[in-house]
Design an enzyme around this catalytic site. Structure first.
Site, short mmCIF file in Angstrom:
data_model
loop_
_atom_site.label_atom_id
_atom_site.label_comp_id
_atom_site.label_asym_id
_atom_site.label_seq_id
_atom_site.Cartn_x
_atom_site.Cartn_y
_atom_site.Cartn_z
N LYS A 78 0.86 -1.21 -0.09
CA LYS A 78 0.09 -0.14 0.02
C LYS A 78 0.84 1.10 -0.02
CE LYS A 78 -3.95 2.01 2.56
NZ LYS A 78 -5.07 1.80 3.54
N SER A 153 -9.57 1.72 2.90
CA SER A 153 -8.88 2.43 1.90
C SER A 153 -7.61 1.56 1.01
CB SER A 153 -8.05 3.69 2.56
OG SER A 153 -7.39 2.89 3.69
N SER A 177 -9.78 -0.52 6.96
CA SER A 177 -9.21 -0.37 5.65
C SER A 177 -8.56 -1.65 5.01
CB SER A 177 -8.29 0.84 5.70
OG SER A 177 -8.96 1.95 5.35
#
Lengths: 488, 481
Positions: A78, A153, A177
């Site tokens: 990420k 996210s 997330s």
């Protein structure tokens, strides 16, 4: 070579000489580039770095050196986890050109374990969002339906894993997330106990809630990946110095006699009936396998959202103060210092980030602190106590991960509150600091994945792996893959 | 000026701790490096970094807390103080707010021989910020983050002082203590010991505090005194002319000997303090507290009392010899070579410190060590050289000559009557008028002749022997009349 192979398969093919790390990496990069126009999973793809790393792994294997437990495994990271020399943006204009000078702790761990990082995945800007639509660059699509969001996210990592671009991915979870995009993309995602994985190198959103965790297509892959990144780190004062158990050993524990609590408050009016049905069916099968299913009550559940949306923005308002244009990141072309700082932030941050900074600044302000931040902290203590009490009577809790399956791109962007409601099932684990795991438990009639969430006691990720592996062994959900049109 | 107003002063002292590394990272704390040389991702606040508290900082805080009799909070919190400034890398300073590690305690001071206790409000741990360097001619500002993340203890006094002398005495006492317990090097000019003063006035007899101003840029004890004195008269003038004092921060302007409002807009800051979620509570283990307590060195006041009782020094001498932590060991070392305490005390305070101060040197850089001074004074005590000779020996050795050589050069003082009598007779012959006065009954004038003999012998004569011989020879002359 199967792009959906798990870690063990990849490793054994590497060690047997059937598939070299460079071959697998090249194939992965080819798939990444091919799927990028369709899914937009990555902010930055590191072809050269990945191939170089793969060559080192192959050299290790050729020389008879132990290449590590993740040898040749292709990983997506990420884009809020810093990588030395590799642009790290947190999907923000603010950091669009930012190249870190050091590796995050988990990145070092991945490297030591022999993993090959192919790129940095798209996300909601600074991890604020539940759909990855808050990326400053582009939205990511759900591999199961490219008109839908992948969740967020950590949507980029979820999409990359679900579509077989990478074997596993790293996400971060502040209010769901990792788990919510895992659920929406039909993969497994784990939010470890707060303090289990070092946050050093994770671009902070809300420090007391943030935690890095694994995303993979199987429970086993997540267990192996967590094993590689977990443990005390002297650079993170909040990482906890307790032994990390052997997670692989938990995978075959079965559920005979395991007590599973089902909190009624997690199946509210907003829950899609198809989601409730899938969870119920899963629980029935666990009962058939010997688990004890019992209802539990978590009366503080309804306060999670309010508590979270005071605490997280409050911490964010402070954590994001360092982006002032002085040392790094976007700097507006203004001479006077105060104007330069405010203009840099006005230009560098997106709408949702600004919204949360303002909410958080307000919540901490003199005269409002007690009514907002102080109260939210006390509520948080009650939520933690509530969960601890429930987990005294049962071994794990089972809930939906998300009340609804993947929704359409653009469907909720104009209504932040409806977007915040997506987190309703996942917030409690962050507020209480306990571990949680989401795994696929079926599909809706529209063909979208449904996620089942397990909540466990602090530092007891093993029980989550145990129950999730037992469920997974009974199902074929993890063998289903999205059908994707690959441009040639 | 006796006045209708009472001044109220409270001081905030920032003392930079002598730890090897910064408070939350491994960077060195050494002063004087090239700009931004002593920095790393952590103290630059780069994305993804986390602070880890340097364990030495807690130890130092405990030392100070024990030395000043503070209440020690066994579990305190580090908090974020949020504000934007280019010298503040994270956009917040890690400090302590509602749960400081130390509260209460006091500092003993003496002004004009009157002893008093200055009560403390609190002492807390915090990190320092960087430094802005303005290049006025180029209209540019540069930032140096070497100082960012240096560990500080902020010592906040109660507003209980009433004169600039009290404020300076308090500041000197704190300055002395932090050096005794070895937590701060006390270099005011380098900024490792800094002071802000809160000053207000109120009509005599009124209990509530007046509006205060905060004085900054006080880089020496002298600045502190002058800035406070200036500010007191400014506030009195202001109030007398019918205006209200404005609460503001004012800078001491050394060049123009006045305080002036800090430039830029005076904003009411809302620092939005909250407990730093990256750091756990600062817990004091019992074992650590005991260890620090047992290793605490003698404090200035304890040493002063010891000098009065064990060395029978006057309170004044004791105070001087404990006003700096380096004086005591030197003084005691001189005594240990058999020199009476009073003589050692006089020499250390007089010749030694006088010369060192004049040369801008310290005990640590003194060209004469305590053993050498003891060697010189031993010759005074056994009577082989005079005090005057000893002073000459001292100056020559101070200038780099070898002590044995100088002592040999000077030789012994003149004790022999056979050598001294002709000199005395010559002087008496040369001063018939003075001799007549003596013989007329004013025997105290003998001292005049002693002085003459000492001059004649360039101080080498033994004044005791000279005194005795002069009296004898004068009395002989009386009998001869």
């Amino acid at each position: 070579m199967d792009c959906y192979s798990g870690i063990k398969q990849v490793r054994s093919e590497l060690l047997s000489g059937d598939v070299k790390a460079t071959e697998r990496t090249k194939a992965a990069l080819k798939r990444v580039h091919a799927l990028e126009p369709l899914l937009h999973s990555f902010v930055t793809i590191d072809d050269d770095g990945a191939l170089e790393r793969a060559q080192e792994i192959d050299a290790d294997v050729a020389a008879g050196r132990d290449p590590g437990p993740l040898a040749g495994v292709v990983v997506a990271v990420k884009d809020n986890i810093v990588t030395k020399g590799l642009r790290t943006t947190a999907s923000s204009r603010m950091l669009e050109q930012y190249v870190p000078v050091f590796d995050g702790h988990v990145v070092e761990k991945l490297s030591q374990a022999g993993a090959v990082i192919v790129g940095k995945t798209n996300m909601d800007e600074f991890a604020m969002g539940s759909s990855t639509e808050n990326s400053a660059f582009f939205a990511t699509s759900n591999p199961w339906d490219t008109d839908c969001v992948p969740g967020g996210s950590s949507g980029g990592s979820a999409a990359a894993v679900a579509s077989g671009q990478v074997t596993v991915g790293l996400g971060s979870d502040t209010g769901g997330s990792i788990r919510q995009p895992a659920a929406l993309c039909g993969i497994v995602g784990v939010k470890p106990t707060w303090g289990r994985v070092s946050r050093y190198g994770l671009i902070a959103y809300a420090s007391s809630l943030d935690q890095i965790g694994p995303m993979g297509r199987t429970v086993e892959d997540c267990a192996i990946l967590l094993q590689a990144i977990a443990g005390f780190d002297a650079n993170d004062a909040t990482s906890v110095d307790v032994e990390v158990p052997n997670y692989a050993a938990a995978l075959n524990g079965g559920v005979e006699g395991l007590r599973i609590g089902v909190p009624e408050q997690y199946f509210g009016d907003g829950t899609d009936p198809e989601v409730s049905q899938a969870i119920q069916t899963a629980l029935d099968s666990m009962e058939a396998a010997g688990a004890h299913i019992q209802p539990v009550s978590l009366p503080t559940t309804e306060h999670c959202l309010a508590s979270y949306y005071v605490i997280a923005p409050a911490e964010a308002s402070s954590n994001l103060s360092r982006y002032d244009g002085v040392r790094f990141g976007h700097r507006a072309d203004v001479d006077e210092i105060a104007a330069m700082i405010s203009q840099s932030r006005a230009e560098g941050f997106g709408a949702e980030v600004k919204r949360r900074i303002m909410l958080g600044t307000y919540a901490l302000s003199a005269g409002y602190y007690e009514a907002f931040y102080g109260k939210a902290q006390r509520v948080r203590t009650l939520i933690r106590d509530d969960l601890a009490r429930a987990l005294d009577t049962v071994d794990v809790l089972a809930t939906p991960t998300s009340p609804i399956p993947a929704f359409g791109l653009g469907e909720h962007v104009s209504d932040p509150l409806s977007m915040y409601l997506m987190d309703v099932c996942t917030l409690s684990a962050n507020l209480a600091g306990i571990p949680a795991l989401s795994q696929p438990c079926g599909f809706t009639s529209a063909g979208l994945p449904v996620g089942l969430q397990w909540l466990g006691r602090a530092f007891d990720e093993s029980t989550l792996f145990r129950v999730a592996a037992a469920y997974e062994a009974q199902t074929r959900w993890h063998h289903r893959h999205p059908s994707l049109e690959i441009a040639s | 000026m006796t006045s209708d107003y009472q001044t109220v002063i409270g001081l905030e002292v920032h003392c930079q701790l002598k730890t090897k590394s910064k408070i939350f990272c491994g960077c060195t704390t050494q002063f004087g490096a090239a700009p931004n040389y002593n920095t790393c991702p952590v103290c630059l606040g780069m994305p993804g970094v986390l602070p880890v508290l340097n364990a030495e900082v807690l130890r130092y805080a405990l030392r100070l807390g024990l030395a000043l009799n503070c209440n020690i909070r066994m579990s305190s919190r580090l908090a974020r103080k949020n504000y934007f400034y280019p010298d503040l890398p994270k956009g917040y300073q890690i400090s302590q707010f509602d749960e400081p590690i130390l509260e209460g305690g006091s500092v003993q001071i003496a002004v004009n021989d009157a002893e008093q206790m200055v009560a403390l409000t609190r002492i807390h741990i915090e990190e320092d910020a960087g430094k802005l360097v303005h290049c006025g001619d180029r209209n540019e500002s540069h930032v140096d983050y070497n100082r960012a993340g240096l560990p500080l203890l902020e010592i906040v006094s109660e507003p209980v002082m009433h004169t600039s002398d009290e404020a300076v005495a308090y500041l000197k006492a704190v300055h002395n203590i932090v050096q005794y317990i070895d937590i701060c090097d006390g270099h005011m000019e380098q900024g490792s010991f800094r002071c802000d003063a809160n000053v207000s006035i109120r009509p005599v007899g009124v209990d509530t505090l007046g509006t205060r101003t905060e004085l900054k840029n006080l880089n020496s004890f002298n600045h502190v005194k002058r800035a406070i004195d200036y500010e007191i008269s400014r506030q009195i003038d202001w109030v007398e002319s019918g205006e209200a004092v404005v609460q503001e921060t004012r800078l001491w302007d050394e060049k123009n000997s006045r305080t002036r409002p800090m430039r830029g807009k005076e904003e009411a800051h809302d620092y939005r303090y909250f407990a730093d979620p990256d750091l756990l509570p600062v817990v004091v283990p019992d074992a650590l507290l005991n260890e620090v307590r047992e290793s605490l060195p003698e404090l200035p006041e304890q040493r002063r009392q010891r000098y009065i009782s064990d060395y029978e020094l006057t309170p004044y001498d004791s105070a001087v010899l404990t006003s700096d932590k380096t004086y005591g060991p030197y003084f005691e070392s001189v005594c240990s070579s058999g020199i009476p305490a009073k003589i050692a005390a006089n020499w250390v305070q007089g010749e030694l410190l006088g010369r060192l101060n004049a040369d801008g040197k310290t005990i640590e850089t003194s060209p004469i060590g305590s053993v050498v001074l003891g060697q010189i004074l031993k010759r005074v005590v056994d009577g082989t050289i005079s005090g005057k000779q000893a002073k000459r020996v001292f100056q020559r050795v101070y200038s780099g000559e070898d002590v044995e050589q100088v002592l040999a050069d000077v030789g012994e003082q003149l004790n022999d009557p056979a050598a001294l009598c002709p000199i005395i007779d010559k002087i008496l012959d040369a001063h018939p008028k003075e001799v007549a006065v003596y013989l007329g009954g004013k025997t105290k004038t003998a001292g005049y002749f002693v002085g003459q003999v000492m001059r004649e012998t360039q101080g080498n004569a033994n004044p005791g022997v000279v005194n005795r011989l002069i009296t004898e020879l004068l009395e002989n002359r009386r009998s001869a009349e």
